[in-house]
Scaffold this motif. Structure first.
Motif, short mmCIF file in Angstrom:
data_model
loop_
_atom_site.label_atom_id
_atom_site.label_comp_id
_atom_site.label_asym_id
_atom_site.label_seq_id
_atom_site.Cartn_x
_atom_site.Cartn_y
_atom_site.Cartn_z
N TYR A 1 29.79 -7.88 85.66
CA TYR A 1 28.51 -7.92 84.95
C TYR A 1 27.82 -6.55 84.85
CZ TYR A 1 28.55 -13.03 84.88
OH TYR A 1 28.88 -14.35 84.66
N SER A 2 28.50 -5.48 85.21
CA SER A 2 27.89 -4.15 85.20
C SER A 2 27.84 -3.59 83.77
CB SER A 2 28.69 -3.19 86.09
OG SER A 2 28.31 -1.86 85.87
N ILE A 3 26.66 -3.17 83.34
CA ILE A 3 26.54 -2.55 82.03
C ILE A 3 27.14 -1.14 82.04
CG2 ILE A 3 24.94 -1.75 80.25
CD1 ILE A 3 25.28 -4.82 80.45
N VAL A 4 26.85 -0.37 83.05
CA VAL A 4 27.41 0.98 83.09
C VAL A 4 28.94 0.92 83.22
CG1 VAL A 4 27.24 1.35 85.62
CG2 VAL A 4 27.12 3.29 84.06
N GLY A 5 29.43 -0.09 83.92
CA GLY A 5 30.88 -0.24 84.06
C GLY A 5 31.57 -0.55 82.75
N THR A 6 30.95 -1.42 81.95
CA THR A 6 31.55 -1.72 80.65
C THR A 6 31.36 -0.59 79.66
OG1 THR A 6 29.55 -2.99 80.12
CG2 THR A 6 31.48 -4.24 80.83
N THR A 7 30.28 0.18 79.82
CA THR A 7 30.07 1.34 78.94
C THR A 7 31.22 2.32 79.06
OG1 THR A 7 27.66 1.12 79.10
CG2 THR A 7 28.51 3.25 78.39
N ARG A 8 31.78 2.45 80.24
CA ARG A 8 32.90 3.35 80.45
C ARG A 8 34.08 2.99 79.55
NH1 ARG A 8 33.25 5.09 85.94
NH2 ARG A 8 35.42 5.70 85.53
N VAL A 9 34.20 1.71 79.23
CA VAL A 9 35.36 1.24 78.45
C VAL A 9 34.92 0.73 77.08
CG1 VAL A 9 37.47 -0.16 78.64
CG2 VAL A 9 36.26 0.48 80.70
N GLU A 10 33.66 0.94 76.74
CA GLU A 10 33.11 0.35 75.52
C GLU A 10 33.84 0.77 74.24
OE1 GLU A 10 30.54 -1.74 72.81
OE2 GLU A 10 31.49 -2.05 74.75
N PRO A 11 34.31 2.01 74.09
CA PRO A 11 35.04 2.30 72.84
C PRO A 11 36.21 1.34 72.60
CG PRO A 11 34.49 4.33 73.96
CD PRO A 11 34.12 3.22 74.91
N LEU A 12 36.93 0.99 73.65
CA LEU A 12 38.04 0.04 73.52
C LEU A 12 37.51 -1.37 73.33
CD1 LEU A 12 40.97 -0.91 73.65
CD2 LEU A 12 40.80 -0.85 76.15
N LEU A 13 36.58 -1.80 74.16
CA LEU A 13 36.06 -3.16 74.08
C LEU A 13 35.42 -3.42 72.72
CD1 LEU A 13 34.42 -3.53 77.62
CD2 LEU A 13 36.73 -4.21 76.90
N ARG A 14 34.67 -2.45 72.22
CA ARG A 14 34.01 -2.60 70.92
C ARG A 14 35.04 -2.73 69.81
NH1 ARG A 14 32.31 1.14 66.88
NH2 ARG A 14 30.49 0.39 65.71
N ASP A 15 36.09 -1.92 69.89
CA ASP A 15 37.14 -1.98 68.87
C ASP A 15 37.81 -3.35 68.87
OD1 ASP A 15 38.79 -1.15 66.85
OD2 ASP A 15 39.82 0.41 68.00
N ILE A 16 38.09 -3.87 70.06
CA ILE A 16 38.71 -5.19 70.13
C ILE A 16 37.77 -6.25 69.58
CG2 ILE A 16 39.59 -6.97 71.68
CD1 ILE A 16 40.55 -4.75 73.55
N ARG A 17 36.50 -6.22 70.01
CA ARG A 17 35.54 -7.23 69.54
C ARG A 17 35.44 -7.24 68.03
NH1 ARG A 17 32.13 -4.90 73.44
NH2 ARG A 17 30.76 -4.14 71.77
N ASN A 18 35.21 -6.08 67.45
CA ASN A 18 34.98 -6.01 66.00
C ASN A 18 36.23 -6.32 65.20
OD1 ASN A 18 32.30 -5.37 66.41
ND2 ASN A 18 32.61 -3.16 66.27
N THR A 19 37.39 -5.89 65.71
CA THR A 19 38.64 -6.19 65.00
C THR A 19 38.92 -7.68 65.01
OG1 THR A 19 39.55 -4.02 65.60
CG2 THR A 19 41.11 -5.71 64.92
N MET A 20 38.68 -8.32 66.15
CA MET A 20 38.92 -9.76 66.25
C MET A 20 37.91 -10.55 65.42
SD MET A 20 41.72 -10.13 67.96
CE MET A 20 42.14 -8.80 66.83
N TYR A 21 36.67 -10.08 65.35
CA TYR A 21 35.69 -10.76 64.50
C TYR A 21 36.13 -10.70 63.04
CZ TYR A 21 31.30 -12.07 62.29
OH TYR A 21 30.36 -12.71 61.53
#
Length: 457
Positions: A180-200
């Motif tokens: 649930y860490s926001i700073v922890g996910t920010t570290r990986v956000e370029p990848l996570l964002r790409d996956i989220r938006n591509t799958m949407y």
């Protein structure tokens, strides 16, 4: 009904044809999901797809449903062999599944069912196995809705680097627990964002991303849908996430247990509705679960050991089941209790059961088929739901899930419920899959054995 089969981000066949003729799409992937839950198929040139495959279909070798994870042909399967010549099976394109894959230039994908060349269904195909249980539910007037929650671990190493290092000594994308860490996910956000938006863009309804416990461990959640849609989306997402990670110079794994810390789960949420969209798991007037809901859960619990093989299909799957790990070890249910194998959550139309047994390595079609087979067994036989497990299920003394692949294989192969629901051909086929994995593992000398015994024994 509030859960349409698909949304307008999927393409119709005329849409796809228009994009091909406009030069926007030049490659069409046709793919099915194999025993291991992987997408297998072909990349077709778009012009060839329009001129030949739309009307005439395409084929693939039937060994694709009888190989191990290394694609080795192995003996012991009834459906095909060297003696039977390893002939073809037909890919039947499901034109309701056309989607654009934005991370691959000019590419669309269509998922397939499998039939023999005389057009008989390939009963051992995972998509067919789920479809038959959905048909069984529909015959009773029910429609199954499901959502899967897949966890994975991200590494800063490429897949090629991971291979050359025997998948050891890799650098996780986070160095500590980022649940649930926001700073922890920010570290990986370029990848996570790409996956989220591509799958949407590929038609999936993305909910959120969050960190998990193991260093580098994350989860991306998707909105529930019809069970077949969820299984199709799960298979596409799992493949695309790896491809997108590779494009970022990273790797990720859905292994159930990568190391000695927390494993990666795939919690499966499932509920039934009436075929008219009505609630059947909830009594609105009384504000409580319906008797049918209790019978369904009772059936899932009663068949948990029978179907564990379809929830935990690999040797590695069983290393995830550990006390105090948020992976269940005992068979019981609880209200919003994450120590239980089955967790009941929600009210009204949100009322659903969560199966916490499956790991990230699960085949979604097989696991949902197992849940439906067990739940329908409970409804058809009017099974009574046992008392709720309260407190710590790990110390409850209740019966345990199988602790090894061998134990799960034997329970599945000997299950009258599984054979009645799925058919002997399916049960024998997937029991053989487990045997193949056991034979391979038992023949291997592990690094643990070498360190333990090379000098000191």
């Amino acid at each position: 009904m509030d859960t349409p089969r698909h949304n307008d981000r999927y393409l119709t066949l005329p849409d796809l044809e228009g994009r091909i003729r406009a030069g926007e799409i030049d490659t069409v992937i046709v793919a099915f999901t194999d025993m291991q839950g992987r997408l297998q198929g072909k990349r077709l040139h778009a012009a060839y797809f329009l001129d030949h495959v739309v009307d005439d279909g395409t084929e693939g070798c039937n060994y694709l449903l009888t190989v191990d994870v290394d694609m080795n042909t192995v003996a012991g399967y009834e459906m095909t062999s060297w003696e039977k010549g390893y002939g073809d099976m037909e890919f039947v394109l499901d034109f309701d599944t056309i989607r654009v894959l934005g991370h691959l230039p000019g590419t669309a994908m269509i998922q397939c069912d499998l039939v023999w060349m005389d057009h008989r269904p390939v009963e051992q195909s995972p998509r067919r196995i789920l479809t038959k249980q959905l048909e069984r539910a529909a015959a009773g007037g029910y429609r199954a809705l499901a959502g899967t929650e897949l966890e994975f671990i991200v590494f800063d190493d490429t897949y090629e680097q991971a291979w050359s290092r025997d998948y050891r000594g890799l650098t996780p994308a986070n160095q500590y627990n980022v649940d649930y860490s926001i700073v922890g996910t920010t570290r990986v956000e370029p990848l996570l964002r790409d996956i989220r938006n591509t799958m949407y863009a590929a038609g999936m309804d993305v909910e959120s991303a969050k960190g998990e416990c193991n260093p580098g461990q994350h989860e991306i959640g998707f909105l529930y849908a019809d069970a077949l849609v969820t299984a199709d989306n799960h298979a596409v997402y799992k493949t695309a996430a790896k491809e997108i990670a590779a494009g970022h110079g990273k790797s990720l794994t859905f292994m159930a247990k990568y190391n000695d810390l927390e494993g990666s789960s795939c919690h499966i949420h499932l509920s039934l509705r009436g075929d008219d969209g009505s609630l059947v798991f909830w009594d609105d007037e009384r504000g409580e679960r319906s008797p049918l809901y209790d019978q369904f859960v009772a059936g899932v619990l009663a068949t948990m050991r029978d179907f564990t093989l379809l929830y935990a299909p690999n040797i590695n799957s069983y290393k995830r089941f550990a006390d105090g790990s948020f992976a269940p070890t005992t068979i019981g249910w609880g209200l919003d209790n994450r120590t239980c194998a089955v967790r009941l959550v929600g009210r009204g139309k949100g009322a659903r059961m969560e199966n916490r047994v499956p790991g990230g390595d699960v085949n979604p079609y097989l696991s949902m088929a197992a849940m439906l087979a067990g739940g329908l067994h409970g409804i058809e036989n009017g099974l009574e739901l046992e008392s709720e497990t309260t407190g710590n299920a790990y110390t409850s003394g209740k019966p345990t899930v199988p602790t090894t692949l061998q134990e799960a294989r034997d329970a599945f192969a000997g299950s009258e419920v599984a054979r009645k629901a799925l058919g002997d051909d399916v049960v024998d086929h997937y029991a053989r899959m487990a045997e193949v994995e056991l034979e391979a593992y038992n023949a291997a000398v592990t690094d643990w054995e070498l360190r333990r015994g090379f000098e000191r024994m």
